[in-house]
Design an enzyme around this catalytic site. Structure first.
Site, PDB file in Angstrom:
ATOM      1  N   LYS A   1       0.625  -1.352  -0.073  1.00 55.67           N
ATOM      2  CA  LYS A   1      -0.151   0.038  -0.027  1.00 55.67           C
ATOM      3  C   LYS A   1       0.780   1.301   0.122  1.00 55.67           C
ATOM      4  O   LYS A   1       1.766   1.475   0.642  1.00 55.67           O
ATOM      5  CB  LYS A   1      -0.980   0.134   1.293  1.00 55.67           C
ATOM      6  CG  LYS A   1      -1.847   1.212   1.345  1.00 55.67           C
ATOM      7  CD  LYS A   1      -2.901   1.010   2.338  1.00 55.67           C
ATOM      8  CE  LYS A   1      -2.440   1.510   3.768  1.00 55.67           C
ATOM      9  NZ  LYS A   1      -3.359   1.612   4.763  1.00 55.67           N
TER      10      LYS A   1
ATOM     11  N   GLN B   1     -13.531   7.741  10.361  1.00 53.20           N
ATOM     12  CA  GLN B   1     -13.335   6.699  11.260  1.00 53.20           C
ATOM     13  C   GLN B   1     -14.112   6.646  12.542  1.00 53.20           C
ATOM     14  O   GLN B   1     -14.338   5.411  13.157  1.00 53.20           O
ATOM     15  CB  GLN B   1     -11.771   6.896  11.686  1.00 53.20           C
ATOM     16  CG  GLN B   1     -11.173   5.563  12.269  1.00 53.20           C
ATOM     17  CD  GLN B   1     -11.196   4.177  11.439  1.00 53.20           C
ATOM     18  OE1 GLN B   1     -11.857   3.305  11.983  1.00 53.20           O
ATOM     19  NE2 GLN B   1     -11.116   4.519  10.267  1.00 53.20           N
TER      20      GLN B   1
END
Lengths: 264, 264
Positions: free
Chosen positions: B91, B162
């Site tokens: 990533k 989040q």
């Protein structure tokens, strides 16, 4: 206090924008990359990057390495940027030494290019040709500084892709008139001679004798995965330039150690 | 000697095959990734990965980090694999703290998935949702082991993406009946309450008082970029579980240090 809010706010609203940006990323296959690449421009880019590195204008963390012992493979991840170029490049490249048993290439490379200003991805592309061109160009940049300016004859030890790339790059710098090539496999060496002779329109000949390939050359390039010396010190003449490209890891060797001692 | 030939041979013939493989790589935009993801499955995957890590079945080199001071940004590159999964993930993710001035998201994430057996790329995808789900799932996995099994009330400090993900993950593990949320910005907090109440069909309320959000909660999640304590030790009750997600770097802080001393 305002900063806290802005950060949360932007996290909340970022999602769709990233989606749009991801859709806009340019995807380039191997063939598309090949159609864009020029060896001349690659040499200029490599030279610019080396000069930027020498001037501390490059940020380049250590290579990230994964060992995949289970499948006799390895993966290297490289990333970095030149302060002045406003681009970040990341390459994921592999070497898988049993892939040929599956009829697959011995590795792959993917490059992700990002805008240094914003980090938004600009392009995701096959990195095989870029790696091949870059390695060829790096040899030519070294030779442009270290070899005799009037170099005309090149000896090539190893008739693979990189044996081609090194010569394609050198001819951008030097006025070459003869290439001699050796390969452990005669068929591969002869195919190289035929193909490169057609491409470069100069004399390209195969020899099964490495000494014949090396002696009389102005520039020698070694591009094999060998683990023992293929080029002997006694064959080397004063002023000859050697690009030893193949020995890129522990245990690999292409040159008689006496050559390295003698080199200046 | 045969090996030398094979290696050169395969280098010479690999190019077209890689092109074919590059064309076959699955490209997934953010929306496509979102449509594939399930929080339940993400939690299972995160749990499996943690267990593999605990059993030394994971290869995970240190994070590669680039500091882009010129544009107030940073890039982290993470890669690794679980021996048993036969996949390598890499990533590339960024945080760019002036991007909002350009109307851009505060970062991006791209994930390249490769076959561990051959290193051939399988998919290249937007990594934003996967990161958000993974972080949410990690909080739920921690709470599944550490929080009271009968936890029903969650206090959320920070009403961003989040703050949503943590709750979406927790409700896969716990039978939640009430969420209370605080945000530094009332508008953001109230929008969270409305949207999450509709989504979860349970009571979700905003409070401008952090103490009210924390007291009486079974689980508290803090998901802010704060650099000072937002949750005080005197508000904490015995048996309360806290997932402090936001403090992910030097200088960041969400909890009164006395809480960390008291925790067991």
């Amino acid at each position: 206090m305002t900063h806290l809010h802005q950060h949360e706010e932007s996290l909340g609203t970022s999602l769709e924008t990233i989606m749009v940006h991801m859709s806009e990323v340019l995807i380039l296959t191997r063939t598309e990359v090949e159609s864009c690449l020029s060896m001349k421009r690659t040499i200029e880019a490599v030279k610019e990057a080396y000069m930027a590195f020498a001037n501390n204008r490059v940020q380049m963390p250590p290579v990230m390495h994964l060992d995949v012992e289970k499948y006799n493979g390895e993966v290297d991840i490289k990333s970095g940027f030149v302060e002045d170029f406003d681009l970040i490049g990341t390459k994921i490249a592999s070497g898988y030494y049993d892939n040929h048993k599956l009829g697959l290439p011995p590795g792959m490379a993917v490059i992700v290019l990002m805008d240094l200003k914003t980090s938004m991805p600009l392009a995701i592309m096959d990195g095989s040709y870029i790696t091949a061109y870059r390695t060829g160009a790096a040899g030519a940049v070294a030779a442009s500084v270290l070899a005799r300016k009037d170099s005309k004859k090149v000896g090539v030890i190893g008739a693979g892709t990189q044996g081609r790339m090194q010569v394609l790059a050198l001819r951008e710098i030097f006025d070459l008139d003869e290439i001699r090539v050796w390969d452990i496999e005669e068929k591969i060496g002869k195919r190289y001679a035929t193909e490169m002779s057609d491409l470069l329109e100069i004399d390209v000949s195969y020899s099964e004798n490495r000494e014949e390939v090396v002696r009389g050359s102005d520039i020698v390039v070694t591009v094999t995965p060998s683990r023992k010396a293929l080029v002997m010190e006694s064959w080397i003449e004063e002023g000859m330039h050697i690009n030893a490209i193949g020995a890129d890891g522990p245990g690999k060797q292409e040159l008689d150690p006496a050559i390295v001692k003698r080199a200046d």
